[in-house]
Design a protein around this motif. Structure first.
Motif, PDB file in Angstrom:
ATOM      1  N   GLU A 102       0.065   8.305 -23.783  1.00  0.00           N
ATOM      2  CA  GLU A 102       1.038   8.656 -24.817  1.00  0.00           C
ATOM      3  C   GLU A 102       0.425   9.505 -25.933  1.00  0.00           C
ATOM      4  O   GLU A 102       1.012  10.521 -26.340  1.00  0.00           O
ATOM      5  CB  GLU A 102       1.680   7.384 -25.355  1.00  0.00           C
ATOM      6  CG  GLU A 102       2.530   6.670 -24.293  1.00  0.00           C
ATOM      7  CD  GLU A 102       3.130   5.363 -24.782  1.00  0.00           C
ATOM      8  OE1 GLU A 102       3.009   5.082 -25.985  1.00  0.00           O
ATOM      9  OE2 GLU A 102       3.708   4.639 -23.950  1.00  0.00           O
ATOM     10  N   PRO A 103      -0.776   9.170 -26.462  1.00  0.00           N
ATOM     11  CA  PRO A 103      -1.395  10.074 -27.446  1.00  0.00           C
ATOM     12  C   PRO A 103      -1.648  11.468 -26.883  1.00  0.00           C
ATOM     13  O   PRO A 103      -1.525  12.461 -27.608  1.00  0.00           O
ATOM     14  CB  PRO A 103      -2.708   9.360 -27.799  1.00  0.00           C
ATOM     15  CG  PRO A 103      -2.455   7.931 -27.505  1.00  0.00           C
ATOM     16  CD  PRO A 103      -1.542   7.925 -26.312  1.00  0.00           C
ATOM     17  N   PHE A 104      -2.011  11.537 -25.598  1.00  0.00           N
ATOM     18  CA  PHE A 104      -2.247  12.841 -24.984  1.00  0.00           C
ATOM     19  C   PHE A 104      -0.969  13.672 -24.990  1.00  0.00           C
ATOM     20  O   PHE A 104      -1.008  14.881 -25.272  1.00  0.00           O
ATOM     21  CB  PHE A 104      -2.752  12.665 -23.548  1.00  0.00           C
ATOM     22  CG  PHE A 104      -2.961  13.965 -22.819  1.00  0.00           C
ATOM     23  CD1 PHE A 104      -4.129  14.695 -22.996  1.00  0.00           C
ATOM     24  CD2 PHE A 104      -1.984  14.469 -21.969  1.00  0.00           C
ATOM     25  CE1 PHE A 104      -4.318  15.896 -22.332  1.00  0.00           C
ATOM     26  CE2 PHE A 104      -2.165  15.673 -21.299  1.00  0.00           C
ATOM     27  CZ  PHE A 104      -3.341  16.383 -21.486  1.00  0.00           C
ATOM     28  N   MET A 105       0.162  13.061 -24.666  1.00  0.00           N
ATOM     29  CA  MET A 105       1.422  13.811 -24.633  1.00  0.00           C
ATOM     30  C   MET A 105       1.813  14.273 -26.038  1.00  0.00           C
ATOM     31  O   MET A 105       2.328  15.392 -26.211  1.00  0.00           O
ATOM     32  CB  MET A 105       2.531  12.957 -24.020  1.00  0.00           C
ATOM     33  CG  MET A 105       2.361  12.704 -22.528  1.00  0.00           C
ATOM     34  SD  MET A 105       2.170  14.230 -21.561  1.00  0.00           S
ATOM     35  CE  MET A 105       3.770  15.031 -21.855  1.00  0.00           C
ATOM     36  N   HIS A 106       1.578  13.453 -27.063  1.00  0.00           N
ATOM     37  CA  HIS A 106       1.836  13.890 -28.440  1.00  0.00           C
ATOM     38  C   HIS A 106       0.978  15.118 -28.767  1.00  0.00           C
ATOM     39  O   HIS A 106       1.452  16.084 -29.372  1.00  0.00           O
ATOM     40  CB  HIS A 106       1.523  12.755 -29.426  1.00  0.00           C
ATOM     41  CG  HIS A 106       2.495  11.613 -29.372  1.00  0.00           C
ATOM     42  ND1 HIS A 106       3.858  11.789 -29.434  1.00  0.00           N
ATOM     43  CD2 HIS A 106       2.288  10.271 -29.264  1.00  0.00           C
ATOM     44  CE1 HIS A 106       4.464  10.604 -29.368  1.00  0.00           C
ATOM     45  NE2 HIS A 106       3.528   9.668 -29.258  1.00  0.00           N
ATOM     46  N   THR A 107      -0.284  15.062 -28.347  1.00  0.00           N
ATOM     47  CA  THR A 107      -1.192  16.182 -28.606  1.00  0.00           C
ATOM     48  C   THR A 107      -0.761  17.422 -27.842  1.00  0.00           C
ATOM     49  O   THR A 107      -0.787  18.537 -28.379  1.00  0.00           O
ATOM     50  CB  THR A 107      -2.627  15.796 -28.206  1.00  0.00           C
ATOM     51  OG1 THR A 107      -3.020  14.615 -28.913  1.00  0.00           O
ATOM     52  CG2 THR A 107      -3.592  16.920 -28.519  1.00  0.00           C
ATOM     53  N   LEU A 108      -0.373  17.255 -26.585  1.00  0.00           N
ATOM     54  CA  LEU A 108       0.059  18.399 -25.779  1.00  0.00           C
ATOM     55  C   LEU A 108       1.278  19.066 -26.394  1.00  0.00           C
ATOM     56  O   LEU A 108       1.356  20.311 -26.464  1.00  0.00           O
ATOM     57  CB  LEU A 108       0.357  17.942 -24.345  1.00  0.00           C
ATOM     58  CG  LEU A 108       0.843  19.028 -23.374  1.00  0.00           C
ATOM     59  CD1 LEU A 108      -0.171  20.159 -23.263  1.00  0.00           C
ATOM     60  CD2 LEU A 108       1.104  18.418 -21.993  1.00  0.00           C
ATOM     61  N   VAL A 176      -6.190  27.100 -27.566  1.00  0.00           N
ATOM     62  CA  VAL A 176      -4.895  26.801 -26.948  1.00  0.00           C
ATOM     63  C   VAL A 176      -4.393  28.089 -26.302  1.00  0.00           C
ATOM     64  O   VAL A 176      -4.242  29.118 -26.979  1.00  0.00           O
ATOM     65  CB  VAL A 176      -3.873  26.306 -27.997  1.00  0.00           C
ATOM     66  CG1 VAL A 176      -2.527  26.016 -27.326  1.00  0.00           C
ATOM     67  CG2 VAL A 176      -4.393  25.061 -28.697  1.00  0.00           C
ATOM     68  N   THR A 177      -4.171  28.050 -25.006  1.00  0.00           N
ATOM     69  CA  THR A 177      -3.745  29.248 -24.282  1.00  0.00           C
ATOM     70  C   THR A 177      -2.319  29.088 -23.760  1.00  0.00           C
ATOM     71  O   THR A 177      -1.701  28.035 -23.883  1.00  0.00           O
ATOM     72  CB  THR A 177      -4.678  29.528 -23.090  1.00  0.00           C
ATOM     73  OG1 THR A 177      -4.494  28.490 -22.096  1.00  0.00           O
ATOM     74  CG2 THR A 177      -6.138  29.549 -23.531  1.00  0.00           C
ATOM     75  N   ARG A 178      -1.846  30.147 -23.154  1.00  0.00           N
ATOM     76  CA  ARG A 178      -0.485  30.177 -22.617  1.00  0.00           C
ATOM     77  C   ARG A 178      -0.275  29.101 -21.544  1.00  0.00           C
ATOM     78  O   ARG A 178       0.870  28.738 -21.243  1.00  0.00           O
ATOM     79  CB  ARG A 178      -0.212  31.565 -22.037  1.00  0.00           C
ATOM     80  CG  ARG A 178       1.198  31.790 -21.526  1.00  0.00           C
ATOM     81  CD  ARG A 178       1.424  33.260 -21.200  1.00  0.00           C
ATOM     82  NE  ARG A 178       2.728  33.473 -20.582  1.00  0.00           N
ATOM     83  CZ  ARG A 178       2.937  33.501 -19.273  1.00  0.00           C
ATOM     84  NH1 ARG A 178       1.916  33.338 -18.428  1.00  0.00           N
ATOM     85  NH2 ARG A 178       4.151  33.697 -18.784  1.00  0.00           N
ATOM     86  N   SER A 179      -1.370  28.562 -20.996  1.00  0.00           N
ATOM     87  CA  SER A 179      -1.246  27.555 -19.938  1.00  0.00           C
ATOM     88  C   SER A 179      -0.439  26.339 -20.382  1.00  0.00           C
ATOM     89  O   SER A 179       0.202  25.677 -19.554  1.00  0.00           O
ATOM     90  CB  SER A 179      -2.630  27.113 -19.462  1.00  0.00           C
ATOM     91  OG  SER A 179      -3.351  26.503 -20.520  1.00  0.00           O
ATOM     92  N   VAL A 180      -0.440  26.033 -21.688  1.00  0.00           N
ATOM     93  CA  VAL A 180       0.292  24.849 -22.149  1.00  0.00           C
ATOM     94  C   VAL A 180       1.797  25.028 -21.994  1.00  0.00           C
ATOM     95  O   VAL A 180       2.540  24.029 -21.930  1.00  0.00           O
ATOM     96  CB  VAL A 180      -0.043  24.511 -23.622  1.00  0.00           C
ATOM     97  CG1 VAL A 180      -1.526  24.200 -23.771  1.00  0.00           C
ATOM     98  CG2 VAL A 180       0.367  25.637 -24.562  1.00  0.00           C
ATOM     99  N   MET A 181       2.258  26.269 -21.905  1.00  0.00           N
ATOM    100  CA  MET A 181       3.696  26.512 -21.801  1.00  0.00           C
ATOM    101  C   MET A 181       4.271  26.003 -20.482  1.00  0.00           C
ATOM    102  O   MET A 181       5.488  25.843 -20.350  1.00  0.00           O
ATOM    103  CB  MET A 181       3.995  28.004 -21.982  1.00  0.00           C
ATOM    104  CG  MET A 181       3.646  28.535 -23.376  1.00  0.00           C
ATOM    105  SD  MET A 181       4.595  27.732 -24.680  1.00  0.00           S
ATOM    106  CE  MET A 181       6.210  28.473 -24.389  1.00  0.00           C
TER     107      MET A 181
END
Length: 362
Positions: A102-108, A176-181
């Motif tokens: 859950e913390p990871f998803m908040h960060t993402l 942070v790159t475009r990959s997060v999109m």
């Protein structure tokens, strides 16, 4: 297998994930494999066999085309190496899901917001940086240990792994790159895992065997990196604190890994020779043959043997580098390279020596 969701774990597999996760959740530090082995030895169980039975999707290598509950580690696993869970692995445990998933998803989602809000410039693409201090301000409910350990966690998520730096004061930066999109609009860790599996399976398809004119092309067994991923991470951490400048060493190791995965023996030999020429000053010598002959290694007999074998390989590497073109065809194969364990042992000794010696004065 195309997904890691809904996989039924055996009791031993679940116990292994728990054993790995517990110290990380409590302290932010991953356990040494020797400690995991010991806990299983006390029960009369084989931790190595359980580790390698864990499910994975995609390939073992290259990095972006495989994913599992742990980072990949080739057998036999070095007892002194740390073993890590991925977000998928931690999220299979109730405590791990709460502490990590859950913390990871908040960060993402915060990383996605950073990327979306980046400035639009006419003549350059701006770098988007996630900083530990800004993250704790933006997401104050994150546990301090999670923020400290986050760069390590991000390093082994293949769909969003990017570069960054650990700063001397304990803070860190991560690009942070475009990959997060690819994960925009996702809210649960299950959605993230499913999408990551989809991405790595698609990447793995690029390395599948091909068929040409009805003849089956046999794919070579996949190779992992030559220099261990844990060791690379420790060298990057050392770069922030040691007086030695290890940036070139890290770049050479990355080049060696790329050449090894690609199956290019000439490039591997050249990179290996460059590394052996580069590191002797850390041992207070000018030539690697002197290191192999005179240095007292932490693991005296084993590591000295590894160093001596590498010193002997320098003659082959010199031949690769300096033999001029002629009437004969010089040949070197991947099998002619020293076993990766030999260089990994010497680089582990480099880590031991970095705090003990100092660069020569100009």
């Amino acid at each position: 297998m195309t997904t890691l969701l809904n996989v039924t774990l055996t009791p031993d597999q679940r116990s292994l994930l728990t054993t790995i996760a517990q110290p990380w959740i409590e302290t932010g530090e991953w356990p040494l494999w020797a400690n995991v082995q010991h806990e299983f030895d006390m029960r009369g169980q084989d931790a190595d066999a359980v580790f390698h039975s864990l499910p994975r999707v995609g390939n073992e290598a290259p990095f972006a085309s495989g994913y599992g509950y742990t980072i990949p580690m080739r057998a036999p696993i070095d007892p002194g190496h740390k073993v890590r869970l991925t977000v998928a692995g931690a999220s299979r445990l109730p405590k791990g899901r709460m502490a990590t998933g859950e913390p990871f998803m908040h960060t993402l989602r915060h990383m996605i917001d950073l990327y979306i809000s980046r400035p639009i410039l006419a003549d350059e693409v701006p770098s988007i940086i996630l900083r530990s201090g800004e993250l704790t301000t933006a997401l104050p409910n994150l546990e301090p240990w999670f923020v400290k350990a986050l760069p390590d966690l991000l390093s082994y998520e293949p769909a969003i792994s990017t570069g960054g730096a650990n700063l001397g004061d304990g803070s860190w930066e991560r690009e942070v790159t475009r990959s997060v999109m690819q994960f925009r609009g996702m809210h649960t860790v299950e959605e993230y895992i499913e999408k990551t599996c989809e991405i790595v399976v698609a990447n793995a398809a690029q390395y599948a065997p091909v068929f040409v004119e009805e003849e089956t092309m046999t794919a070579e067994p996949s190779r992992g990196p030559y220099v261990d991923v844990d060791l690379m991470a420790e060298l990057e951490t050392a770069a922030a604190t040691t007086r030695w400048k290890v940036h070139k060493l890290i770049a050479l190791c990355e080049g060696l890994n790329d050449a090894y995965i690609a199956g290019n023996p000439y490039a591997c030999a050249a990179m290996l020779r460059a590394i052996l020429d580069h590191i002797p000053p850390v041992f207070e010598h000018t030539d690697f043959k002197h290191v192999a002959a005179q240095h007292v290694f932490s693991m005296k007999r084993n590591d000295k043997t590894h160093a001596q074998r590498l010193a002997a390989f320098k003659d082959i590497a010199d031949d690769v580098m300096h033999r001029a073109i002629g009437h004969t065809v010089p040949r070197i194969r991947m099998d002619d390279l020293p076993e990766p364990i030999r260089l990994n042992a010497v680089l582990n000794e480099v880590l031991v020596m970095l705090p003990k010696t100092a660069p020569p004065t100009a």
